[in-house]
Design an enzyme around this catalytic site. Structure first.
Site, PDB file in Angstrom:
ATOM      1  N   LYS A 164      33.968  51.378  31.414  1.00 52.46           N
ATOM      2  CA  LYS A 164      34.998  51.955  32.705  1.00 52.46           C
ATOM      3  C   LYS A 164      36.005  52.669  31.926  1.00 52.46           C
ATOM      4  O   LYS A 164      36.101  53.657  32.467  1.00 52.46           O
ATOM      5  CB  LYS A 164      35.222  50.768  33.194  1.00 52.46           C
ATOM      6  CG  LYS A 164      36.542  51.257  34.478  1.00 52.46           C
ATOM      7  CD  LYS A 164      36.981  50.020  35.059  1.00 52.46           C
ATOM      8  CE  LYS A 164      38.248  49.527  34.538  1.00 52.46           C
ATOM      9  NZ  LYS A 164      39.342  50.549  34.780  1.00 52.46           N
ATOM     10  N   GLN A 216      51.138  52.393  24.800  1.00 57.50           N
ATOM     11  CA  GLN A 216      50.208  52.946  25.828  1.00 57.50           C
ATOM     12  C   GLN A 216      50.940  53.315  27.172  1.00 57.50           C
ATOM     13  O   GLN A 216      50.220  53.790  28.082  1.00 57.50           O
ATOM     14  CB  GLN A 216      48.914  52.000  26.131  1.00 57.50           C
ATOM     15  CG  GLN A 216      48.148  51.724  24.828  1.00 57.50           C
ATOM     16  CD  GLN A 216      46.971  50.940  25.092  1.00 57.50           C
ATOM     17  OE1 GLN A 216      46.764  49.763  24.236  1.00 57.50           O
ATOM     18  NE2 GLN A 216      46.175  51.030  26.149  1.00 57.50           N
ATOM     19  N   HIS A 272      35.906  41.346  31.666  1.00 55.72           N
ATOM     20  CA  HIS A 272      36.006  40.907  30.520  1.00 55.72           C
ATOM     21  C   HIS A 272      35.198  39.716  30.173  1.00 55.72           C
ATOM     22  O   HIS A 272      34.846  39.864  28.951  1.00 55.72           O
ATOM     23  CB  HIS A 272      37.802  40.240  30.423  1.00 55.72           C
ATOM     24  CG  HIS A 272      38.794  41.521  30.432  1.00 55.72           C
ATOM     25  ND1 HIS A 272      39.454  41.600  31.786  1.00 55.72           N
ATOM     26  CD2 HIS A 272      39.203  42.303  29.913  1.00 55.72           C
ATOM     27  CE1 HIS A 272      40.589  42.448  31.650  1.00 55.72           C
ATOM     28  NE2 HIS A 272      40.242  43.111  30.568  1.00 55.72           N
ATOM     29  N   GLN A 279      38.456  56.316  26.458  1.00 53.61           N
ATOM     30  CA  GLN A 279      39.123  55.667  25.515  1.00 53.61           C
ATOM     31  C   GLN A 279      37.876  54.995  24.605  1.00 53.61           C
ATOM     32  O   GLN A 279      38.026  55.160  23.451  1.00 53.61           O
ATOM     33  CB  GLN A 279      39.472  54.125  26.130  1.00 53.61           C
ATOM     34  CG  GLN A 279      39.865  53.139  25.139  1.00 53.61           C
ATOM     35  CD  GLN A 279      40.723  51.973  25.834  1.00 53.61           C
ATOM     36  OE1 GLN A 279      41.616  51.949  26.116  1.00 53.61           O
ATOM     37  NE2 GLN A 279      39.595  50.890  25.804  1.00 53.61           N
TER      38      GLN A 279
END
Length: 333
Positions: free
Chosen positions: A150, A61, A34, A154
């Site tokens: 990663k 989710q 992050h 998505q």
């Protein structure tokens, strides 16, 4: 620098904006991956722009039996990491702020691409992900939003949603950040015991094995095409340590570039070995796909591809991937 904590969209909208706003969306439990996203956002926004980090654990989710309740919540530490990485704002809304009146009746549907791989393993996951991303894009009103590679599927779906539904925002993918041993950084890594972590290293090891096999094949084919004579071609191949391929240099020279089947096989061998470890790795999927739609690529494929893996070690489910380029006679991207 000072990082401001905000919890409502009204507070965020009231801020004076001088430059571009770059947003990094997270579910908290921030780590160096992050931090890399935030630092990249800082560079894009520039000194006159604004970097906003969202922290929201999205219930849509998580499927039945998944780890919503035990998902780590570390807001104070998240704010400090965001500050050190260059964020101006941490936007940590409540569920009522994001979903006033309860779970939304109208949601984004991920479509066929959202039903493959991760979508097949986690039904409804991508519908919930796209719904909250759409909501947070509206709530934060960024010029650019950054996501890690990663989570390759998505990222591909967010790009598709933004394109298909005409969101006025630029989407930037940031390369995967890994720990020193190769394990992709994830908030779920903290769930792994020492023994489980050793087994989990098979995910990245398998991807690197496939990547290495791909690079070797591309180098062989490039080398074979550089020399005109069969004997010289065989000598060239032998010189780079591929005596078996050198035995039939003509076949190597005329073969389809890249060899997706060999890439899959190299990765699969590592995963099969990890399945016999203690504790064992339980493979969910290994796939070599076209990132435009996440369908498996064929033997004659050329262009960008993603080698992706998902598996469980103990109670922890992990994902990872590497990008590859087929048909350019070069190493992996």
């Amino acid at each position: 620098m000072t990082t401001t904590l905000l919890s409502t969209a009204g507070e965020l909208h009231a801020r004076v904006r001088a430059g571009r706003r770059a947003v990094v969306m997270t579910m908290g439990a921030l780590h160096e991956g992050h931090a890399t996203l935030i630092r990249t956002a800082r560079g894009i926004a520039g000194p006159d722009g604004e970097v906003v980090v969202t922290v929201f654990v999205n219930p849509l989710q998580f499927g039945q039996g998944e780890d919503l309740d035990r998902y780590p919540r570390t807001l104070d530490a998240d704010i400090e990491l965001a500050r050190k990485s260059g964020a101006d704002v941490v936007f940590a809304p409540s569920a009522d702020e994001v979903y006033p009146g309860g779970e939304p009746q109208v949601r984004i549907t991920a479509g066929p691409m959202g039903e493959r791989l991760e979508g097949s393993s986690r039904p409804g996951h991508f519908d919930g992900m796209l719904t909250v991303v759409a909501k947070l894009l509206h709530l934060t009103r960024p010029d650019v939003a950054l996501y890690g590679q990663k989570d390759a599927q998505q990222l591909a779906l967010i790009r598709r949603m933004v394109r298909d539904l005409n969101f006025g925002v630029e989407i930037v993918g940031v390369p995967t950040v890994r720990e020193d041993d190769g394990l992709a950084l994830s908030s779920r890594n903290r769930y792994l015991s020492a023994a489980e972590r050793r087994t989990a290293l098979a995910l990245s090891s398998a991807l690197f094995a496939g990547q290495d096999r791909h690079a070797a094949q591309e180098a062989l084919r490039a080398r074979a095409r550089e020399v005109p004579a069969t004997r010289a071609r065989a000598e060239a191949l032998s010189a780079i340590g591929e005596s078996r391929a050198a035995a039939d240099a003509h076949a190597v020279a005329t073969a389809v570039p890249g060899g997706p089947a060999a890439v899959r096989a190299a990765a699969r061998q590592v995963l099969d070995e990890a399945a016999r470890l203690d504790p064992p790795l339980a493979l969910d999927y290994l796939a070599l796909v076209d990132p435009s739609d996440f369908t498996e690529i064929g033997h004659d494929f050329t262009g960008e591809a993603v080698l992706a893996v998902a598996a469980r070690v103990g109670a922890t489910r992990l994902i990872d991937n590497v990008p590859l380029t087929f048909g350019t006679f070069g190493a992996a991207s």
